[in-house]
Design a protein around this motif. Structure first.
Motif: not given
Length: 151
Positions: A146, A137, A148, A95-97
Motif C-alpha cells: 500500500e 494497493k 502511504l 509504503s507499508n513495506e
C-alpha cells in the motif's frame, strides 16, 4: 521529507562514485599485473597469464561502463522537483513495506537510519509502481503493498 530525498539522491550518487572508483582501481591493478608478468622460458605460461589479466581488465571495464551509465541516468533526475500526484521516475514513496526510490537499480541503501530500496523504473516492481497514487494497493509476488506517502 524533501531534504531526505535530496540527501538520499546524493547518497546514491556517492555509492555509484565508489563503484566507479573501485572498477577504475581494479582495471589499473589488472593492467599493472599484466605489465609485471615477465616472459619465462615457458612462453605459453606468459601468454596465458597476460590473457587472463586482459580478461580481468575487460570485466572491470564493463563494470565501470555500467556504473558510469547509472550515474548519467541518476544525474538526469532532479530530487528537488515538486510534488507529483502519481509515482514517476524520481519519486520517493513510503509504503507499508518501507521506502522506495524510483531512480536507478542500486538495491537497498541505509540512509538516515531508514532502509530505502532504490530501484529502476524498468524493474518489475518499478513497472508496477509507475502511475500509482497515495492510497493505492498493489499485489506483487504474493505481497500486498500500500502506497502511504509520496514525494
Amino acid at each position: 521529507m524533501s531534504t531526505f530525498k535530496i540527501t538520499l539522491h546524493q547518497a546514491c550518487l556517492a555509492r555509484i562514485d565508489q563503484s566507479i572508483a573501485a572498477a577504475t582501481q581494479a582495471m589499473e591493478d589488472a593492467q599493472n599485473s599484466a605489465n609485471q608478468e615477465t616472459k619465462s622460458s615457458v612462453g605459453d605460461k606468459y601468454e596465458t597469464g597476460r590473457a587472463m589479466m586482459q580478461l580481468e581488465k575487460d570485466k572491470f571495464a564493463q563494470q565501470l561502463a555500467q556504473s558510469q551509465e547509472l550515474r548519467l541516468q541518476l544525474e538526469q533526475l532532479n530530487p528537488s522537483n515538486g510534488y507529483s500526484s502519481s509515482i514517476q521516475l524520481g519519486s520517493l514513496l513510503r509504503s507499508n513495506e518501507g521506502y522506495y526510490y524510483l531512480a536507478v537499480s542500486l538495491g537497498k541503501i541505509m540512509h538516515e537510519g531508514k532502509a530505502v530500496y532504490v530501484l529502476s523504473a524498468a524493474a518489475p516492481l518499478g513497472q508496477v509502481l509507475l502511475g500509482k497514487k497515495v492510497g493505492d494497493k498493489i499485489q506483487f509476488q504474493g505481497r500486498r503493498i500500500e502506497i502511504l506517502e509520496l514525494w
